[in-house]
Design an enzyme around this catalytic site. Structure first.
Site, PDB file in Angstrom:
ATOM      1  CB  THR A   7       2.356   7.983   2.310  1.00  0.00           C
ATOM      2  OG1 THR A   7       2.801   9.342   2.131  1.00  0.00           O
ATOM      3  CG2 THR A   7       1.248   7.944   3.346  1.00  0.00           C
ATOM      4  CG  MET A  28      -0.537   0.754   2.371  1.00  0.00           C
ATOM      5  SD  MET A  28      -1.708   0.936   3.683  1.00  0.00           S
ATOM      6  CE  MET A  28      -2.182  -0.704   4.016  1.00  0.00           C
ATOM      7  N   PRO A  29       2.133   1.203  -0.052  1.00  0.00           N
ATOM      8  CG  PRO A  29       4.357   0.660   0.326  1.00  0.00           C
ATOM      9  CD  PRO A  29       3.054   0.075  -0.076  1.00  0.00           C
ATOM     10  CG  PHE A  30       1.109   7.738  -2.711  1.00  0.00           C
ATOM     11  CD1 PHE A  30       0.777   7.494  -4.027  1.00  0.00           C
ATOM     12  CD2 PHE A  30       1.378   9.042  -2.323  1.00  0.00           C
ATOM     13  CE1 PHE A  30       0.707   8.529  -4.947  1.00  0.00           C
ATOM     14  CE2 PHE A  30       1.302  10.083  -3.229  1.00  0.00           C
ATOM     15  CZ  PHE A  30       0.968   9.826  -4.551  1.00  0.00           C
ATOM     16  CB  ILE A  58       5.824  -3.717  -0.394  1.00  0.00           C
ATOM     17  CG1 ILE A  58       6.083  -2.726   0.733  1.00  0.00           C
ATOM     18  CG2 ILE A  58       4.712  -3.221  -1.312  1.00  0.00           C
ATOM     19  CD1 ILE A  58       4.983  -2.591   1.742  1.00  0.00           C
TER      20      ILE A  58
END
Length: 138
Positions: free
Chosen positions: A73, A1-3, A33
């Site tokens: 993020t 889910m990292p942005f 991830i």
């Protein structure tokens, strides 16, 4: 889910692509991830209509115009050791893939919680009761 946001001064599309791959591969390698969890904005600043500013020697690190800013993020909960491994891996892969010296890689992490994400349709997919609930986000 990292942005992920990556900003580079005068970065052509090949360099931006290489930096994006470096950061994504580091996220997969260092903190697990999922490989298909890819959300990035890659931006080049030409020095005229957009630029970056930095201190060339802050904390004793020699930087130059090859500097890259990486802002990630992601969900909170990683240990200090996992974060340090991530920073090292990003710097290593940025050098391997894009030729960017590790001294020119600045990384920031911003952590948040599951309700802070919507992946489309105006739905917080990670919240109980939401459509398409995903149970084990990275």
């Amino acid at each position: 889910m990292p942005f992920v946001r990556i900003d580079a001064l005068r970065g052509d599309s090949a360099r931006l692509d290489a930096l994006g791959r470096a950061v994504h591969d580091a996220l997969v390698d260092a903190i697990g991830i999922p490989p298909d969890d890819l959300f990035q904005v890659l931006t080049s600043h030409d020095g005229a209509s957009g630029t970056v500013r930095y201190d060339a020697g802050y904390l004793g690190v020699r930087r130059d115009d090859d500097i890259v800013f990486v802002a990630i993020t992601l969900r909170g909960g990683r240990t200090v050791e996992q974060k340090q491994a991530l920073y090292r891996r990003i710097a290593e892969l940025a050098h391997d893939y894009a030729g960017t010296e590790p001294r020119n890689v600045l990384v920031t992490l911003t952590e948040n919680d599951l309700p802070d994400w919507s992946f489309g349709d105006g739905v917080a997919q990670y919240v109980d009761g939401a459509r398409h609930l995903v149970t084990a986000p990275a």
